[in-house]
Design a protein around this motif. Structure first.
Motif, PDB file in Angstrom:
ATOM      1  N   ALA A   8      48.812  37.626 -24.986  1.00 20.90           N
ATOM      2  CA  ALA A   8      50.270  37.917 -24.774  1.00 20.90           C
ATOM      3  C   ALA A   8      50.645  38.681 -26.193  1.00 20.90           C
ATOM      4  O   ALA A   8      51.452  39.675 -26.106  1.00 20.90           O
ATOM      5  N   ALA A   9      50.141  38.266 -27.411  1.00 18.62           N
ATOM      6  CA  ALA A   9      50.768  38.985 -28.561  1.00 18.62           C
ATOM      7  C   ALA A   9      50.288  40.460 -28.698  1.00 18.62           C
ATOM      8  O   ALA A   9      50.904  41.253 -29.115  1.00 18.62           O
ATOM      9  N   ILE A  10      49.101  40.742 -28.359  1.00 24.53           N
ATOM     10  CA  ILE A  10      48.456  41.961 -28.291  1.00 24.53           C
ATOM     11  C   ILE A  10      48.824  42.927 -27.232  1.00 24.53           C
ATOM     12  O   ILE A  10      49.100  44.100 -27.437  1.00 24.53           O
ATOM     13  N   LEU A  11      48.583  42.459 -26.146  1.00 26.16           N
ATOM     14  CA  LEU A  11      48.660  43.417 -24.954  1.00 26.16           C
ATOM     15  C   LEU A  11      49.965  43.488 -24.217  1.00 26.16           C
ATOM     16  O   LEU A  11      50.311  44.047 -23.377  1.00 26.16           O
ATOM     17  N   PRO A  14      52.097  46.784 -25.411  1.00 28.71           N
ATOM     18  CA  PRO A  14      52.025  48.062 -24.791  1.00 28.71           C
ATOM     19  C   PRO A  14      52.198  47.997 -23.252  1.00 28.71           C
ATOM     20  O   PRO A  14      52.713  49.160 -22.758  1.00 28.71           O
ATOM     21  N   LEU A  15      51.891  46.901 -22.604  1.00 30.94           N
ATOM     22  CA  LEU A  15      52.528  46.820 -21.186  1.00 30.94           C
ATOM     23  C   LEU A  15      54.111  46.901 -21.097  1.00 30.94           C
ATOM     24  O   LEU A  15      54.423  47.429 -20.069  1.00 30.94           O
ATOM     25  N   SER A  16      54.861  46.230 -21.962  1.00 28.77           N
ATOM     26  CA  SER A  16      56.183  46.593 -21.742  1.00 28.77           C
ATOM     27  C   SER A  16      56.708  47.969 -22.250  1.00 28.77           C
ATOM     28  O   SER A  16      57.760  48.525 -21.701  1.00 28.77           O
ATOM     29  N   VAL A  17      55.681  48.610 -23.009  1.00 29.56           N
ATOM     30  CA  VAL A  17      56.397  49.976 -23.519  1.00 29.56           C
ATOM     31  C   VAL A  17      56.098  50.750 -22.419  1.00 29.56           C
ATOM     32  O   VAL A  17      56.932  51.774 -21.830  1.00 29.56           O
ATOM     33  N   ALA A  48      56.219  40.108 -20.090  1.00 29.65           N
ATOM     34  CA  ALA A  48      54.868  40.223 -20.383  1.00 29.65           C
ATOM     35  C   ALA A  48      54.104  39.438 -21.192  1.00 29.65           C
ATOM     36  O   ALA A  48      53.038  39.013 -20.520  1.00 29.65           O
ATOM     37  N   MET A  49      54.659  38.727 -22.014  1.00 34.93           N
ATOM     38  CA  MET A  49      54.110  37.723 -22.918  1.00 34.93           C
ATOM     39  C   MET A  49      53.882  36.355 -22.043  1.00 34.93           C
ATOM     40  O   MET A  49      53.067  35.761 -22.151  1.00 34.93           O
ATOM     41  N   ILE A  50      54.835  36.112 -21.315  1.00 36.04           N
ATOM     42  CA  ILE A  50      54.879  35.138 -20.429  1.00 36.04           C
ATOM     43  C   ILE A  50      53.933  35.309 -19.258  1.00 36.04           C
ATOM     44  O   ILE A  50      53.129  33.937 -18.938  1.00 36.04           O
ATOM     45  N   ALA A  51      53.991  36.446 -19.042  1.00 34.78           N
ATOM     46  CA  ALA A  51      52.638  36.781 -17.924  1.00 34.78           C
ATOM     47  C   ALA A  51      51.303  36.441 -18.236  1.00 34.78           C
ATOM     48  O   ALA A  51      50.599  35.838 -17.332  1.00 34.78           O
ATOM     49  N   ALA A  52      51.014  36.451 -19.399  1.00 36.39           N
ATOM     50  CA  ALA A  52      49.813  36.123 -19.906  1.00 36.39           C
ATOM     51  C   ALA A  52      49.452  34.819 -19.704  1.00 36.39           C
ATOM     52  O   ALA A  52      48.286  34.437 -19.586  1.00 36.39           O
ATOM     53  N   PHE A  53      50.482  33.960 -19.731  1.00 38.78           N
ATOM     54  CA  PHE A  53      50.155  32.345 -19.607  1.00 38.78           C
ATOM     55  C   PHE A  53      49.964  32.038 -18.317  1.00 38.78           C
ATOM     56  O   PHE A  53      49.759  31.045 -17.796  1.00 38.78           O
ATOM     57  N   ALA A  68      45.331  46.727 -16.854  1.00 36.57           N
ATOM     58  CA  ALA A  68      46.470  47.338 -16.577  1.00 36.57           C
ATOM     59  C   ALA A  68      47.039  48.270 -17.437  1.00 36.57           C
ATOM     60  O   ALA A  68      47.756  49.452 -17.175  1.00 36.57           O
ATOM     61  N   SER A  69      46.806  48.136 -18.600  1.00 44.35           N
ATOM     62  CA  SER A  69      47.466  48.947 -19.827  1.00 44.35           C
ATOM     63  C   SER A  69      46.545  50.263 -19.731  1.00 44.35           C
ATOM     64  O   SER A  69      47.096  51.210 -19.833  1.00 44.35           O
ATOM     65  N   ILE A  70      45.266  50.091 -19.566  1.00 46.37           N
ATOM     66  CA  ILE A  70      44.450  51.414 -19.393  1.00 46.37           C
ATOM     67  C   ILE A  70      44.733  52.239 -18.197  1.00 46.37           C
ATOM     68  O   ILE A  70      45.092  53.313 -18.360  1.00 46.37           O
ATOM     69  N   VAL A  71      44.830  51.536 -17.089  1.00 40.42           N
ATOM     70  CA  VAL A  71      45.384  52.418 -15.821  1.00 40.42           C
ATOM     71  C   VAL A  71      46.612  53.060 -15.960  1.00 40.42           C
ATOM     72  O   VAL A  71      46.981  53.994 -15.614  1.00 40.42           O
ATOM     73  N   GLY A  72      47.644  52.197 -16.387  1.00 43.93           N
ATOM     74  CA  GLY A  72      48.817  52.467 -16.613  1.00 43.93           C
ATOM     75  C   GLY A  72      49.170  53.799 -17.490  1.00 43.93           C
ATOM     76  O   GLY A  72      49.714  54.716 -17.235  1.00 43.93           O
ATOM     77  N   TYR A  73      48.448  53.897 -18.462  1.00 49.46           N
ATOM     78  CA  TYR A  73      48.601  54.676 -19.547  1.00 49.46           C
ATOM     79  C   TYR A  73      47.984  56.020 -19.099  1.00 49.46           C
ATOM     80  O   TYR A  73      48.033  57.168 -19.672  1.00 49.46           O
TER      81      TYR A  73
END
Length: 89
Positions: A8-11, A14-17, A48-53, A68-73
């Motif tokens: 949640a903290a690290i990913l 980038p997902l919200s950006v 996005a942080m809530i979704a991690a949980f 999702a971050s890799i595919v999206g970027y």
């Protein structure tokens, strides 16, 4: 729980950006929608942080959010490189 928290903290950032960036690039009038989207960025980050949980394990959170971050970027890069999306000047 530690795996979900670190995902949640690290990913989450980038997902919200990525989400806000896609919405900003898809808008017709980027000059007038940029500021409201930047204000909504914090809510997207919290979401996005809530979704991690919501994942069952920390490993699943890392894999899904990282994938999702890799595919999206990658999609964002190819859309901008092909000229289908562009940043207004």
């Amino acid at each position: 729980m530690l795996g979900k928290s670190t995902a949640a903290a690290i990913l989450g950032l980038p997902l919200s950006v990525l989400l806000v960036g896609f919405i900003a690039l898809l808008s017709n009038d980027q000059k007038s929608t940029t500021l409201p989207l930047l204000l909504l960025f914090f809510l997207a980050w919290v979401g996005a942080m809530i979704a991690a949980f919501l994942f069952k394990t920390g490993l699943r959170a890392w894999l899904w959010m990282g994938g999702a971050s890799i595919v999206g970027y990658t999609a964002l890069y190819f859309l901008k490189a092909s000229g289908l999306m562009e940043v207004a000047g």
